[in-house]
Scaffold this active site. Sequence first.
Site, PDB file in Angstrom:
ATOM      1  N   ASP A 158      23.549  33.870  31.311  1.00 16.30           N
ATOM      2  CA  ASP A 158      23.573  35.315  31.560  1.00 16.30           C
ATOM      3  C   ASP A 158      22.871  35.640  32.871  1.00 16.30           C
ATOM      4  O   ASP A 158      21.726  35.240  33.079  1.00 16.30           O
ATOM      5  CB  ASP A 158      22.886  36.043  30.402  1.00 16.30           C
ATOM      6  CG  ASP A 158      22.848  37.546  30.609  1.00 16.30           C
ATOM      7  OD1 ASP A 158      23.887  38.118  31.009  1.00 16.30           O
ATOM      8  OD2 ASP A 158      21.793  38.157  30.377  1.00 16.30           O
ATOM      9  N   ASP A 181      27.329  43.447  34.334  1.00 18.24           N
ATOM     10  CA  ASP A 181      26.774  42.825  33.140  1.00 18.24           C
ATOM     11  C   ASP A 181      27.690  41.753  32.570  1.00 18.24           C
ATOM     12  O   ASP A 181      28.777  42.053  32.071  1.00 18.24           O
ATOM     13  CB  ASP A 181      26.527  43.915  32.097  1.00 18.24           C
ATOM     14  CG  ASP A 181      25.737  43.419  30.901  1.00 18.24           C
ATOM     15  OD1 ASP A 181      25.267  42.264  30.930  1.00 18.24           O
ATOM     16  OD2 ASP A 181      25.594  44.191  29.932  1.00 18.24           O
TER      17      ASP A 181
END
Length: 437
Positions: free
Chosen positions: A319, A107
């Site tokens: 992201d 992540d």
Amino acid sequence: MASLFSSVLISLLSSPFLSNANAHTKLGFTTDLIHRDSPKSPFYKPTETSSQRLRNAIRRSVNRVVHFSSKDASVDSPQTEITSNRGEYLMNISLGTPPFPIMAIADTGSDLIWTQCKPCDDCYTQNDPLFDPKASSTYKYFSCSSSQCSALGNQASCSTEDNTCPYSISYGDHSYTNGNVAADTLTLGSTNKRPVQLKNVIIGCGHNNNGTFNKEGSGIVGLGGGPVSLISQLGESIDGKFSYCLIPLSSENDKTSKINFGTSAVVSGTGAVSTPLITKSRETFYYLTLESISVGSKNIKFPVSDPGSGEGEGNIIIDSGTTLTMLPTTFYSELEDAVASSIDAERQNDPESPLSLCYSATANLKVPVITMHFDGADVKLDSSNSFVQLSEELVCFAFRGSEDLAIYGNLSQMNFLVGYDTVSKTVSFKPADCAKM
């Protein structure tokens, strides 16, 4: 593991929190990133169609915005494999001595590396066995007065009972993990079959974890910009560099995406462009500056209320764990109008999709060239970056409006080598055939 092949061993006592004689050891390695919907993933559901998987990924993408926008959100040359879960990818790692295999979410929107640990007082159900710190000869706790404990800031506290360092992290979707800050050996697989063993990695040993975590996963590998992320802990050994190349979802059957570290992560050569990486108070996230988007020859400026004030710097987060590219609502509306006006086809409505600009997949669509104009870097998207086929009948624009904030998602990044240099403070893009990397 050592009996099967040789491994690279480095002590992370070279992190900012500890002194180390191996501070000048340089690494270069690559490991696999496995999309959650790949047959190689434990999350793979063979009964789902490709359109169902894509729709689920889009829904996760919309929900993930909360992870970035909530005030409670976590601010928390090797190559390895990443698998996508809840919109994120997964990495196969091992923790402890002897190595204990763990499937964890990779992540870029989190920092702490954590897994569920025995004893688990109140934990979400996971299919794999829990990590037992007592079974690892290299596991050690940190005291509440240690620099490793203070590195977590207000996410860590002090236990007067046993002088350990408890941590507590909550995510924007109300998931949470609570446990102890500790250190252990982390082993990453490598595509050259030489595993990379990282000693003294700061981790969270979670004894109370719950929320929207999936039973197939058992923790998170934080790749964000904060002090306890894997990237920051590797520090000088990788010169602050990592990169990834995400393959299109249609190639996931027999290929995997890749994440590179250190000397293997350099993005350069013909076609490579770079944009400044902007530092903000939320140091976990990677901020870029998007100046405008072109639809063919029409240029649409990113809205800035006070030009010249510097307000527009760092206006979008990049992201790898968000599927869609999310833009401010008014800006998105202008973009959608420009795209729609350049396509000579009748729009289709799909009430089940959060995407608003859709067309019949059977039509001979000619879509416009879309170019992202970052500060100093023009990134020209392929049609596969800007449109997704949700079913045999429907194809939709892979951008969406958001009231919260802007995110440059992974569909826009597929078939680009995307490199992060946290020392020089740049993010680079280079068109690539990621299935051949």
